[in-house]
Design a protein around this motif. Structure first.
Motif, PDB file in Angstrom:
ATOM      1  N   PRO A   3       5.912   2.709  -2.028  1.00 39.97           N
ATOM      2  CA  PRO A   3       6.144   1.379  -2.855  1.00 39.97           C
ATOM      3  C   PRO A   3       5.863   1.688  -4.312  1.00 39.97           C
ATOM      4  CG  PRO A   3       5.045   0.981  -0.890  1.00 39.97           C
ATOM      5  CD  PRO A   3       5.234   2.337  -0.873  1.00 39.97           C
ATOM      6  N   GLY A   4       6.822   1.325  -5.064  1.00 38.94           N
ATOM      7  CA  GLY A   4       6.459   1.567  -6.751  1.00 38.94           C
ATOM      8  C   GLY A   4       6.875   2.863  -7.337  1.00 38.94           C
ATOM      9  N   TYR A   5       6.766   3.954  -6.710  1.00 36.70           N
ATOM     10  CA  TYR A   5       6.878   5.152  -6.902  1.00 36.70           C
ATOM     11  C   TYR A   5       8.340   5.259  -7.989  1.00 36.70           C
ATOM     12  CZ  TYR A   5       7.415  10.066  -7.961  1.00 36.70           C
ATOM     13  OH  TYR A   5       7.310  11.424  -8.581  1.00 36.70           O
ATOM     14  N   HIS A  30      -3.069  -3.598  -3.382  1.00 31.31           N
ATOM     15  CA  HIS A  30      -3.171  -2.462  -4.033  1.00 31.31           C
ATOM     16  C   HIS A  30      -4.304  -1.448  -3.394  1.00 31.31           C
ATOM     17  CE1 HIS A  30      -2.333  -4.793  -8.253  1.00 31.31           C
ATOM     18  NE2 HIS A  30      -1.289  -4.706  -7.491  1.00 31.31           N
ATOM     19  N   ASP A  31      -5.108  -2.036  -2.627  1.00 33.63           N
ATOM     20  CA  ASP A  31      -6.099  -0.991  -2.004  1.00 33.63           C
ATOM     21  C   ASP A  31      -5.250  -0.455  -0.900  1.00 33.63           C
ATOM     22  OD1 ASP A  31      -8.189  -2.049  -3.454  1.00 33.63           O
ATOM     23  OD2 ASP A  31      -8.716  -3.414  -2.235  1.00 33.63           O
ATOM     24  N   GLN A  32      -4.327  -1.264  -0.203  1.00 32.24           N
ATOM     25  CA  GLN A  32      -3.749  -0.332   0.781  1.00 32.24           C
ATOM     26  C   GLN A  32      -2.640   0.713   0.141  1.00 32.24           C
ATOM     27  OE1 GLN A  32      -1.303  -2.960   3.326  1.00 32.24           O
ATOM     28  NE2 GLN A  32      -0.472  -1.088   4.343  1.00 32.24           N
ATOM     29  N   LEU A  33      -2.076   0.351  -0.908  1.00 34.38           N
ATOM     30  CA  LEU A  33      -1.398   1.394  -1.547  1.00 34.38           C
ATOM     31  C   LEU A  33      -2.157   2.656  -1.837  1.00 34.38           C
ATOM     32  CD1 LEU A  33       1.123  -0.506  -3.946  1.00 34.38           C
ATOM     33  CD2 LEU A  33       1.351   1.144  -2.050  1.00 34.38           C
ATOM     34  N   GLN A  34      -3.521   2.538  -2.561  1.00 35.45           N
ATOM     35  CA  GLN A  34      -4.102   3.538  -2.755  1.00 35.45           C
ATOM     36  C   GLN A  34      -4.348   4.462  -1.779  1.00 35.45           C
ATOM     37  OE1 GLN A  34      -5.580   4.448  -6.327  1.00 35.45           O
ATOM     38  NE2 GLN A  34      -5.464   6.289  -4.782  1.00 35.45           N
ATOM     39  N   ILE A  75       3.761  -4.876  -7.618  1.00 33.37           N
ATOM     40  CA  ILE A  75       3.707  -4.205  -6.325  1.00 33.37           C
ATOM     41  C   ILE A  75       2.278  -4.768  -5.391  1.00 33.37           C
ATOM     42  CG2 ILE A  75       3.518  -2.204  -5.131  1.00 33.37           C
ATOM     43  CD1 ILE A  75       6.126  -2.517  -6.618  1.00 33.37           C
ATOM     44  N   LYS A  76       2.368  -5.382  -4.590  1.00 30.83           N
ATOM     45  CA  LYS A  76       1.184  -5.948  -3.927  1.00 30.83           C
ATOM     46  C   LYS A  76       0.520  -4.851  -3.010  1.00 30.83           C
ATOM     47  CE  LYS A  76       3.011  -9.915  -5.054  1.00 30.83           C
ATOM     48  NZ  LYS A  76       2.494 -10.883  -5.974  1.00 30.83           N
ATOM     49  N   TYR A 124      -2.962   3.222 -11.210  1.00 25.04           N
ATOM     50  CA  TYR A 124      -3.180   2.205 -12.162  1.00 25.04           C
ATOM     51  C   TYR A 124      -1.908   1.224 -12.224  1.00 25.04           C
ATOM     52  CZ  TYR A 124      -6.376   5.721 -13.928  1.00 25.04           C
ATOM     53  OH  TYR A 124      -7.571   6.461 -13.769  1.00 25.04           O
ATOM     54  N   PHE A 125      -2.266  -0.191 -12.298  1.00 26.21           N
ATOM     55  CA  PHE A 125      -1.254  -1.068 -11.973  1.00 26.21           C
ATOM     56  C   PHE A 125      -1.186  -1.714 -13.633  1.00 26.21           C
ATOM     57  CE2 PHE A 125      -3.071  -0.333  -8.034  1.00 26.21           C
ATOM     58  CZ  PHE A 125      -2.008  -0.309  -7.313  1.00 26.21           C
ATOM     59  N   ARG A 126       0.176  -1.738 -14.061  1.00 22.71           N
ATOM     60  CA  ARG A 126       0.374  -2.376 -15.295  1.00 22.71           C
ATOM     61  C   ARG A 126       1.484  -3.328 -15.359  1.00 22.71           C
ATOM     62  NH1 ARG A 126       1.724   1.560 -20.123  1.00 22.71           N
ATOM     63  NH2 ARG A 126      -0.163   2.351 -19.606  1.00 22.71           N
TER      64      ARG A 126
END
Length: 374
Positions: free
Chosen positions: A319-321, A349-353, A346-347, A372-374
């Motif tokens: 997701p988000g890449y 965040h902790d799970q994505l990390q 992208i929702k 990092y989320f912007r």
């Protein structure tokens, strides 16, 4: 003070020195010959040898104004060094010849006439003239910050001491001490040889890139460490070039700062060295994220193109890449750290990390990924 002004000041002082040395040389040799003083004749030859030093100063000052070119990117200062070695060898030759001639006179018991009082008078004049030259040239040298002119000033102070030796040797012979004048001539010749030897050794040291003395190196190290952002200093190397000091140094900085900040720190190191060490004219600052003096643990890691190819292959479905806004790589301690910026829309965040960690750290050279989320 610009280069032309410095050159004109040095030229003026050197012409004054050359004129006085020429006058003294003629006076000493003529009066020494007529007044029967081998010591004064030797001192007169010494005065003429000083003209070589004066010529060297003029030549070096002129060469120093010549800009570097395609064939000489570091300038033409080595010409000064080569010239000083040639002059030094000439001085040594003159000194040896004077010693040989004086020893010949003593060995064959040739008649050495008694010097007259005119020899003492010229010796006194020489002491006064050389001491005045010393003070005059040192004042200008300090004004224009010229180490070469300062050295020539001290050379004149040495000439004053030599003339004192002439005075004492002639006075002693007038008081009835045999061969004291000849012994004085030998001592003066030894002074000339010593001066030539020191000049030659200094020139040779410069040609083989000898470093500054340990005390000066320690001061430079302290100057660099005071610059904000410098964590440590290593591989501080120096060398002389025509009286100027060239510096190469590696500075350790925080490995996570930007390239521009690292470059800014290197600029501050450059300014600090130039401002606090006037003889330093050329500085190369290498910015290190880690201490590579003993080992270079990151040198064989894959480059950016290889890492990006691997990320594009293995992270394309994460997701988000595909929408990422930038990837920054940090090479540190034999591993790669990845900074990945993705849209904050992208929702989870902790799970994505955690998801990215599991995928990206499968690469044997990647230690960690930071989202990092912007």
């Amino acid at each position: 003070m610009n280069n032309n002004t410095r050159y004109n000041q040095a030229k003026k002082a050197t012409i004054v020195s050359a004129a006085i040395n020429t006058l003294l040389g003629f006076m000493k040799i003529i009066v020494g010959f007529l007044g029967h003083s081998q010591a004064l004749v030797a001192d007169g030859v010494h005065s003429f040898s000083d003209l070589l030093s004066d010529a060297l100063v003029l030549f070096a000052a002129k060469a120093g104004n010549k800009s570097p070119d395609a064939d000489h990117p570091y300038g033409h200062r080595r010409i000064e060094t080569l010239g000083s070695i040639i002059i030094a060898l000439l001085l040594i030759t003159v000194g040896l010849a004077l010693i040989g001639n004086t020893i010949r006179l003593i060995w064959h018991h040739e008649h050495l006439p008694m010097p007259n009082l005119s020899v003492l008078l010229i010796a006194i004049v020489s002491v006064g003239a050389n001491e005045w030259l010393y003070r005059y040239m040192l004042k200008i040298a300090n004004t224009i910050q010229s180490s070469l002119l300062r050295s020539n000033a001290w050379h004149n102070r040495g000439d004053a001491f030599t003339s004192v030796l002439v005075f004492m040797s002639v006075l002693g012979q007038l008081l009835g001490i045999p061969y004291l004048d000849a012994i004085g001539a030998i001592l003066i010749s030894l002074v000339i040889i010593n001066m030539g030897g020191r000049m030659a050794w200094q020139g040779i040291r410069e040609l083989i890139d000898t470093a500054v003395n340990p005390e000066e190196l320690k001061k430079m190290d302290a100057t660099i460490r005071k610059v904000s952002g410098v964590v440590d200093v290593h591989q501080l190397r120096t060398r002389f070039l025509g009286g100027n000091i060239y510096v190469d140094v590696h500075v350790l900085v925080d490995p996570m700062i930007s390239v521009s900040e690292g470059h800014y720190i290197s600029d501050q190191v450059f300014l600090a060295l130039q401002q606090q060490h006037p003889n330093v004219t050329d500085i190369t600052v290498h910015v290190d994220p880690e201490d590579d003096e003993v080992a270079q643990p990151s040198i064989y890691l894959p480059d950016r193109s290889a890492i990006m190819q691997w990320l594009d292959t293995n992270c394309a479905d994460l997701p988000g890449y595909r929408e990422h806004m930038g990837i920054r790589l940090h090479y540190f301690n034999g591993k790669i750290l990845v900074d990945l910026t993705i849209p904050k829309k992208i929702k989870h965040h902790d799970q994505l990390q955690h998801t990215y960690d599991e995928v990206i750290t499968k690469h044997t050279n990647i230690a960690k990924v930071f989202l990092y989320f912007r």
